[in-house]
Design a protein around this motif. Structure first.
Motif, PDB file in Angstrom:
ATOM      1  N   ARG A  18       0.832  -1.204   0.000  1.00  0.00           N
ATOM      2  CA  ARG A  18       0.000   0.000   0.000  1.00  0.00           C
ATOM      3  C   ARG A  18       0.871   1.260   0.000  1.00  0.00           C
ATOM      4  O   ARG A  18       0.638   2.188  -0.768  1.00  0.00           O
ATOM      5  CB  ARG A  18      -0.923   0.008   1.222  1.00  0.00           C
ATOM      6  N   LYS A  19       1.912   1.269   0.832  1.00  0.00           N
ATOM      7  CA  LYS A  19       2.802   2.427   0.885  1.00  0.00           C
ATOM      8  C   LYS A  19       3.544   2.612  -0.433  1.00  0.00           C
ATOM      9  O   LYS A  19       3.724   3.737  -0.905  1.00  0.00           O
ATOM     10  CB  LYS A  19       3.802   2.277   2.037  1.00  0.00           C
ATOM     11  N   SER A  21       2.546   1.620  -3.429  1.00  0.00           N
ATOM     12  CA  SER A  21       1.620   2.089  -4.466  1.00  0.00           C
ATOM     13  C   SER A  21       1.300   3.575  -4.284  1.00  0.00           C
ATOM     14  O   SER A  21       1.155   4.305  -5.270  1.00  0.00           O
ATOM     15  CB  SER A  21       0.348   1.260  -4.464  1.00  0.00           C
ATOM     16  N   LEU A  22       1.212   4.045  -3.043  1.00  0.00           N
ATOM     17  CA  LEU A  22       1.007   5.477  -2.805  1.00  0.00           C
ATOM     18  C   LEU A  22       2.210   6.283  -3.273  1.00  0.00           C
ATOM     19  O   LEU A  22       2.055   7.372  -3.850  1.00  0.00           O
ATOM     20  CB  LEU A  22       0.737   5.741  -1.320  1.00  0.00           C
ATOM     21  N   SER A  26       2.168   9.042  -6.269  1.00  0.00           N
ATOM     22  CA  SER A  26       2.587  10.430  -6.064  1.00  0.00           C
ATOM     23  C   SER A  26       3.665  10.834  -7.061  1.00  0.00           C
ATOM     24  O   SER A  26       3.692  11.982  -7.516  1.00  0.00           O
ATOM     25  CB  SER A  26       3.078  10.639  -4.629  1.00  0.00           C
TER      26      SER A  26
END
Length: 103
Positions: A18-19, A21-22, A26
């Motif tokens: 999840r981190k 992919s964020l 960005s």
């Protein structure tokens, strides 16, 4: 004795995914990245991922020797500057021990 629970690797991996992919989202939404990817060079590199990876690795690995060289240049210049200052400061106020006269 209380039984310890083993760390949940699947939850950790999901959190890491999840981190990541964020972070990727960005970077991809950055205005400079978007404008570069719309340029002809960005489109060419997007169609040729192996060339992109090769260029990225080459630039990353060549930065280390170039950085060492620039550090060597700066340190050598600094040492020469300090040496000149010290020699000029030490030798300017002294009189020569031997005077040479040319005939």
């Amino acid at each position: 004795m209380a039984k310890e629970e083993p760390p949940s690797t699947s939850k950790d991996l999901q959190e890491l995914q999840r981190k990541l992919s964020l972070l990727i989202a960005s970077v991809q939404n950055n205005s400079k990245v978007v404008s570069f990817m719309k340029s002809p060079v960005g489109q060419y590199l997007d169609r040729h991922p192996f060339l992109t990876l090769t260029l990225l690795v080459f630039v990353a690995l060549s930065a280390v020797p170039v950085g060492f060289f620039l550090l060597l240049v700066v340190l050598t210049s600094l040492a020469a500057f300090v040496g000149v200052i010290l020699l000029e400061g030490c030798c300017r106020n002294t009189t020569p021990v031997v005077t040479v006269r040319w005939l």
